[in-house]
Design a protein around this motif. Structure first.
Motif, PDB file in Angstrom:
ATOM      1  N   ARG A 111       0.803  -1.201  -0.073  1.00 41.71           N
ATOM      2  CA  ARG A 111       0.068  -0.094  -0.066  1.00 41.71           C
ATOM      3  C   ARG A 111       0.902   1.307  -0.177  1.00 41.71           C
ATOM      4  N   PHE A 112       0.716   2.384  -0.875  1.00 39.56           N
ATOM      5  CA  PHE A 112       1.408   3.302  -0.905  1.00 39.56           C
ATOM      6  C   PHE A 112       2.800   3.075  -1.321  1.00 39.56           C
ATOM      7  N   CYS A 113       2.906   2.066  -2.119  1.00 40.08           N
ATOM      8  CA  CYS A 113       4.418   1.462  -2.632  1.00 40.08           C
ATOM      9  C   CYS A 113       5.153   0.643  -1.412  1.00 40.08           C
ATOM     10  N   LEU A 114       4.747   0.568  -0.323  1.00 42.45           N
ATOM     11  CA  LEU A 114       5.353  -0.020   0.659  1.00 42.45           C
ATOM     12  C   LEU A 114       4.737  -1.257   1.369  1.00 42.45           C
ATOM     13  N   LYS A 115       5.563  -2.017   2.323  1.00 41.19           N
ATOM     14  CA  LYS A 115       5.030  -3.273   2.627  1.00 41.19           C
ATOM     15  C   LYS A 115       4.123  -2.869   3.843  1.00 41.19           C
ATOM     16  N   ASN A 128       6.386  -5.065  -2.290  1.00 40.89           N
ATOM     17  CA  ASN A 128       6.238  -5.433  -3.743  1.00 40.89           C
ATOM     18  C   ASN A 128       7.328  -5.251  -4.593  1.00 40.89           C
ATOM     19  N   SER A 129       8.726  -5.194  -4.018  1.00 40.68           N
ATOM     20  CA  SER A 129       9.608  -5.066  -4.899  1.00 40.68           C
ATOM     21  C   SER A 129       9.856  -6.318  -5.698  1.00 40.68           C
ATOM     22  N   PRO A 130      10.167  -6.242  -6.928  1.00 43.57           N
ATOM     23  CA  PRO A 130      10.596  -7.646  -7.527  1.00 43.57           C
ATOM     24  C   PRO A 130      11.838  -8.279  -6.701  1.00 43.57           C
ATOM     25  N   ASN A 131      12.742  -7.581  -6.475  1.00 48.01           N
ATOM     26  CA  ASN A 131      14.243  -8.129  -6.083  1.00 48.01           C
ATOM     27  C   ASN A 131      13.927  -8.609  -4.448  1.00 48.01           C
ATOM     28  N   THR A 132      12.556  -8.432  -3.911  1.00 47.66           N
ATOM     29  CA  THR A 132      12.473  -9.083  -2.374  1.00 47.66           C
ATOM     30  C   THR A 132      11.971 -10.364  -2.604  1.00 47.66           C
ATOM     31  N   TYR A 133      11.676 -10.686  -3.671  1.00 50.64           N
ATOM     32  CA  TYR A 133      10.961 -12.269  -3.978  1.00 50.64           C
ATOM     33  C   TYR A 133      12.062 -13.204  -4.198  1.00 50.64           C
ATOM     34  N   LEU A 134      13.068 -13.135  -3.339  1.00 50.81           N
ATOM     35  CA  LEU A 134      14.136 -14.243  -3.489  1.00 50.81           C
ATOM     36  C   LEU A 134      13.768 -15.709  -3.569  1.00 50.81           C
ATOM     37  N   GLN A 135      14.692 -16.373  -4.196  1.00 51.99           N
ATOM     38  CA  GLN A 135      14.383 -17.638  -4.330  1.00 51.99           C
ATOM     39  C   GLN A 135      14.137 -18.421  -2.962  1.00 51.99           C
ATOM     40  N   ASN A 136      15.135 -18.030  -2.057  1.00 49.41           N
ATOM     41  CA  ASN A 136      15.343 -18.666  -0.677  1.00 49.41           C
ATOM     42  C   ASN A 136      14.110 -18.338   0.100  1.00 49.41           C
ATOM     43  N   ILE A 137      13.473 -17.417  -0.165  1.00 57.82           N
ATOM     44  CA  ILE A 137      12.223 -16.804   0.770  1.00 57.82           C
ATOM     45  C   ILE A 137      10.969 -17.642   0.117  1.00 57.82           C
ATOM     46  N   VAL A 138      10.836 -17.282  -1.255  1.00 55.74           N
ATOM     47  CA  VAL A 138       9.356 -17.851  -1.648  1.00 55.74           C
ATOM     48  C   VAL A 138       9.276 -19.178  -2.192  1.00 55.74           C
ATOM     49  N   GLN A 139      10.602 -19.779  -2.424  1.00 60.41           N
ATOM     50  CA  GLN A 139      10.432 -21.102  -3.002  1.00 60.41           C
ATOM     51  C   GLN A 139       9.269 -21.896  -2.468  1.00 60.41           C
ATOM     52  N   GLY A 140       8.416 -22.697  -3.479  1.00 67.73           N
ATOM     53  CA  GLY A 140       7.509 -23.511  -2.886  1.00 67.73           C
ATOM     54  C   GLY A 140       6.044 -22.968  -2.088  1.00 67.73           C
ATOM     55  N   LYS A 141       6.392 -21.716  -1.852  1.00 65.14           N
ATOM     56  CA  LYS A 141       5.345 -21.099  -0.862  1.00 65.14           C
ATOM     57  C   LYS A 141       4.109 -20.683  -1.730  1.00 65.14           C
TER      58      LYS A 141
END
Ligand code: MLT
Length: 253
Positions: free
Chosen positions: A82-86, A94-107
């Motif tokens: 919301r308003f660009c922020l978490k 919602n930053s693309p570079n925070t959807y890191l493999q080691n955080i989101v894999q399989g989730k």
């Protein structure tokens, strides 16, 4: 194939989605981050999807928190902006570079954003729904072409207003569809909106980064220190896969 572009959700209300394929575009950043989330952002040239298993888009923060309360577990992440922020209590923004493999894999991601997830929910009822962005444009256009239905390219816009970034990406999708139709001798017709979007894209395709930086959404990201996100969002065909939105859930095709 009739190819239509609607530039914002307000305009979408005049369209009938029944029997059509819809692709939703929210370049800054929802449909781009969806693509990166399935990839699992990493510093590698390997483009194999090793990210999220599925994404459940919901419209409001309350809905997201309520669903999280119901299906909470180690494999569930609450994500969006919301308003660009978490938002408070969320796992990721919602930053693309925070959807890191080691955080989101399989989730499974419960995902809510200001405009993108709203446009997805508005699309429900169409025959086929996918998400597009610059980073997966060719793959998205290919699945739209293969479905063979008439197409609505649905720009999420901002607060019911038209945006530069979504309109230019819509133009890219239209251009790709036109090329495929011509190659396979498939008859096609463009709405005036599709023609406008394609012309706008063709005129600006060599300056996409500048275009996104000057866009209102780009300016907002720069103001909150997220300029890097714009660079991640402008990489045409960086990722080689498409998505589908069905029964309330986005998965890879
Ligand atoms: C949206 O859905 O409006 C966008 O994703 C906004 C953002 O990412 O900041």
């Amino acid at each position: 194939m009739y190819i239509d572009v609607v530039f914002n959700p307000y305009e979408f209300k005049s369209r009938d989605p029944i029997g059509k394929s819809i692709t939703v575009i929210d370049v800054l950043r929802a449909t781009t981050s969806i693509a990166y989330a399935f990839w699992g952002y990493r510093g590698s040239d390997d483009k194999t999807p090793q990210g999220a298993n599925k994404i459940i888009p919901v419209e409001t923060l309350d809905e997201a928190l309520e669903l999280h309360g119901k299906i909470n577990g180690d494999d569930i992440l609450l994500t969006g902006e919301r308003f660009c922020l978490k938002p408070k209590d969320f796992d990721l923004g919602n930053s693309p570079n925070t959807y890191l493999q080691n955080i989101v894999q399989g989730k499974t991601l419960i995902y809510t954003t200001t405009n993108g997830t709203r446009a997805l929910k508005l699309s429900e009822g169409a025959k086929f729904i996918t998400t597009s962005s610059f980073v997966n444009a060719s793959k998205s256009a290919q699945v739209l072409f293969e479905q063979g239905n008439d197409v609505i390219v649905f720009c999420a816009g901002r607060s019911n207003k038209t945006t530069i970034e979504d309109s230019s990406c819509a133009g890219l999708i239209v251009s790709l569809l036109v090329d495929m139709c011509k190659k396979d001798n498939i008859p096609f017709e463009l709405s005036d909106g599709a023609d406008i979007a394609m012309t706008y894209y063709q005129q600006n395709k060599d300056n996409l980064l500048f275009l996104l930086q000057k866009a209102e959404a780009g300016q907002n990201l720069i103001e909150v220190g997220l300029e890097q996100d714009i660079e991640d969002c402008v990489k045409v065909d960086f990722l080689p896969f498409a998505t589908k939105f069905e029964n309330g859930t986005i998965t890879l095709l």
